[in-house]
Design a protein around this motif. Structure first.
Motif, PDB file in Angstrom:
ATOM      1  N   LEU A 176       1.947  10.924  12.084  1.00 16.10           N
ATOM      2  CA  LEU A 176       2.184  11.489  13.792  1.00 16.10           C
ATOM      3  C   LEU A 176       1.208  11.289  14.117  1.00 16.10           C
ATOM      4  CD1 LEU A 176       4.126  11.537  15.633  1.00 16.10           C
ATOM      5  CD2 LEU A 176       4.269  14.297  15.416  1.00 16.10           C
ATOM      6  N   LEU A 177       0.295  12.456  13.490  1.00 14.68           N
ATOM      7  CA  LEU A 177      -1.106  12.660  14.272  1.00 14.68           C
ATOM      8  C   LEU A 177      -1.825  11.517  14.210  1.00 14.68           C
ATOM      9  CD1 LEU A 177      -1.903  15.950  12.710  1.00 14.68           C
ATOM     10  CD2 LEU A 177      -1.206  15.557  15.030  1.00 14.68           C
ATOM     11  N   ASP A 178      -2.490  10.894  13.222  1.00 17.95           N
ATOM     12  CA  ASP A 178      -2.487   9.291  13.017  1.00 17.95           C
ATOM     13  C   ASP A 178      -1.953   8.599  13.828  1.00 17.95           C
ATOM     14  OD1 ASP A 178      -4.062  10.582  11.115  1.00 17.95           O
ATOM     15  OD2 ASP A 178      -3.268   9.844   9.223  1.00 17.95           O
ATOM     16  N   MET A 179      -0.671   8.823  13.629  1.00 18.97           N
ATOM     17  CA  MET A 179      -0.953   7.518  14.811  1.00 18.97           C
ATOM     18  C   MET A 179      -0.813   8.192  16.554  1.00 18.97           C
ATOM     19  SD  MET A 179       1.208   4.995  13.452  1.00 18.97           S
ATOM     20  CE  MET A 179       1.560   4.493  14.841  1.00 18.97           C
ATOM     21  N   ALA A 180      -0.667   9.535  16.640  1.00 19.85           N
ATOM     22  CA  ALA A 180      -0.985   9.850  17.892  1.00 19.85           C
ATOM     23  C   ALA A 180      -2.294   9.580  18.602  1.00 19.85           C
ATOM     24  CB  ALA A 180      -0.810  11.437  17.980  1.00 19.85           C
ATOM     25  N   LEU A 226       0.538  -1.448  -0.021  1.00 19.00           N
ATOM     26  CA  LEU A 226       0.194  -0.698  -0.147  1.00 19.00           C
ATOM     27  C   LEU A 226       0.597   1.107  -0.166  1.00 19.00           C
ATOM     28  CD1 LEU A 226      -2.902  -1.207   2.547  1.00 19.00           C
ATOM     29  CD2 LEU A 226      -3.011  -1.049   0.297  1.00 19.00           C
ATOM     30  N   GLU A 227       2.024   1.272  -0.389  1.00 28.51           N
ATOM     31  CA  GLU A 227       2.977   2.263   0.116  1.00 28.51           C
ATOM     32  C   GLU A 227       2.255   3.373   1.085  1.00 28.51           C
ATOM     33  OE1 GLU A 227       2.994   4.494  -3.832  1.00 28.51           O
ATOM     34  OE2 GLU A 227       4.002   2.255  -5.266  1.00 28.51           O
ATOM     35  N   GLN A 228       2.493   2.624   2.334  1.00 33.59           N
ATOM     36  CA  GLN A 228       2.241   3.099   3.569  1.00 33.59           C
ATOM     37  C   GLN A 228       3.400   2.810   4.604  1.00 33.59           C
ATOM     38  OE1 GLN A 228       0.276   5.913   3.788  1.00 33.59           O
ATOM     39  NE2 GLN A 228      -0.464   5.797   1.724  1.00 33.59           N
ATOM     40  N   LYS A 229       4.382   3.373   5.399  1.00 32.70           N
ATOM     41  CA  LYS A 229       5.095   3.201   6.574  1.00 32.70           C
ATOM     42  C   LYS A 229       4.694   3.255   7.802  1.00 32.70           C
ATOM     43  CE  LYS A 229       9.268   5.826   3.728  1.00 32.70           C
ATOM     44  NZ  LYS A 229      10.015   7.018   3.648  1.00 32.70           N
ATOM     45  N   PHE A 230       4.088   3.639   7.663  1.00 35.72           N
ATOM     46  CA  PHE A 230       3.174   3.576   8.793  1.00 35.72           C
ATOM     47  C   PHE A 230       1.890   2.789   9.458  1.00 35.72           C
ATOM     48  CE2 PHE A 230      -0.779   4.392   7.283  1.00 35.72           C
ATOM     49  CZ  PHE A 230      -2.104   3.749   8.019  1.00 35.72           C
ATOM     50  N   ILE A 231       1.917   1.537   8.845  1.00 39.27           N
ATOM     51  CA  ILE A 231       1.300   0.255   7.941  1.00 39.27           C
ATOM     52  C   ILE A 231       2.447  -0.582   8.881  1.00 39.27           C
ATOM     53  CG2 ILE A 231       0.339  -2.170   7.625  1.00 39.27           C
ATOM     54  CD1 ILE A 231      -0.952  -0.037   5.784  1.00 39.27           C
ATOM     55  N   PRO A 263      -5.520  18.892   5.831  1.00 37.85           N
ATOM     56  CA  PRO A 263      -3.799  19.423   6.326  1.00 37.85           C
ATOM     57  C   PRO A 263      -2.792  18.795   6.090  1.00 37.85           C
ATOM     58  CG  PRO A 263      -5.360  20.748   7.382  1.00 37.85           C
ATOM     59  CD  PRO A 263      -6.393  18.838   6.548  1.00 37.85           C
ATOM     60  N   PHE A 264      -1.960  19.305   4.896  1.00 35.31           N
ATOM     61  CA  PHE A 264      -0.937  18.611   5.723  1.00 35.31           C
ATOM     62  C   PHE A 264      -0.559  17.001   4.750  1.00 35.31           C
ATOM     63  CE2 PHE A 264      -0.877  21.137   9.306  1.00 35.31           C
ATOM     64  CZ  PHE A 264      -0.162  22.295   8.808  1.00 35.31           C
TER      65      PHE A 264
END
Length: 304
Positions: free
Chosen positions: A277-281, A93-98, A268-269
């Motif tokens: 970072l906001l998603d993970m927070a 998915l090209e998503q590093k947060f995963i 935004p952003f």
């Protein structure tokens, strides 16, 4: 000349006196040495106690206490598996947060499993305690003493009562420790304060053997009533715990949905490190609140 000689002798004597005073100042009194030695021993005992507590509360030992048979490298294995899964999905998915999510799940999932098993085990403990007391009651016949009844009942008890009272019996037989003292720390280790009432009854029953069976039966009835109240309370908080879990799942779904469904110009952003970072927070804070809430509602903290 004689004056100079007296001055030299006086200086030597003064230096000798000052040297002796200095030696006595540096030399520690016996009381100070003893106090320092006791402090060193206390520090060593505290370190040893802390080490034992750390080993006792380790993941593997906690799992053993609830009869969950796992290999010692179970946590590491789960971490590797979820890290690989998160890495593969994140790459697709090209998503590093995963990838970070997979690592986080790998770290916390074993503890979630352990907590659930501990809760189930704690829910069963009062029932097993009642069964253990009933086993003692069934052995009380004829002129058998309360200690002999307890010893005969141990093989019929369930874990962990079988192991705990088995050790207590050994202490009485081999070390000559009084029965009251041998069983005194069992309630704290098992987290069942109501067992203290049963142990008080054991002490009384030793003195009044003719009424021992009736006294033991009263203890069993008391445990049964307390367990009924506990079950009612557990049922009352079950819905609240379920709502907290659903709230956490809802937050995760919302964050993921906003990430994939909303266009980038609406966020935004979008796609930036700040966004991730906001998603993970958001997920992390919600997970921590859920974890803390469920921890307060663990079964071992709900016994009435």
């Amino acid at each position: 000349m004689s004056g100079e000689l007296y001055f030299i002798i006086g200086s030597i004597l003064l230096a000798f006196v000052l040297l002796e005073i200095l030696k006595r100042i540096k030399k520690k009194p016996l009381t100070v040495i003893i106090a320092q030695q006791e402090k060193i021993e206390d520090d060593l005992l505290k370190k040893e106690k802390k080490k034992r507590e750390k080993e006792y509360n380790s993941f593997y030992n906690r799992a053993k206490r609830v009869n969950w048979n796992i290999p010692k490298n179970y946590q590491q294995t789960i971490l590797v598996i979820f890290s690989i899964i998160g890495g593969v999905i994140g790459f697709i998915l090209e998503q590093k947060f995963i990838v970070l999510g997979g690592i986080a799940i790998g770290l916390f999932y074993p503890y979630l499993q352990l907590r659930k098993k501990e809760e189930i085990f704690q829910n069963e403990l009062p029932l097993r305690a009642e069964q253990a007391i009933n086993a003692v009651e069934q052995q009380l016949h004829g002129d058998i003493t309360i200690f002999d009844a307890l010893k005969a009942a141990v093989p019929f008890m369930q874990s962990p009562f079988k192991e705990e009272y088995g050790k207590a019996v050994e202490k009485v037989e081999k070390a000559g420790i009084p029965l009251k003292r041998a069983v005194s720390d069992i309630p704290a280790r098992l987290g069942l304060p109501q067992l203290e009432y049963f142990h008080m009854i054991l002490e009384v029953a030793e003195e009044t053997e003719e009424k021992a069976s009736e006294i033991i039966r009263d203890a069993s009835d008391l445990l049964r009533r307390q367990q009924k109240k506990t079950n009612e309370y557990n049922q009352a908080v079950a819905d609240s715990k379920k709502e907290m879990k659903m709230m956490f799942i809802l937050v995760v779904v919302m964050v993921v949905s906003f990430m994939f469904l909303l266009p980038d110009d609406r966020i935004p952003f979008a796609g930036s490190p700040i966004h991730r970072l906001l998603d993970m927070a958001s997920i992390g804070i919600t997970g921590w609140v859920t974890w803390s809430y469920l921890k307060k509602l663990q079964a071992k903290n709900l016994f009435l």
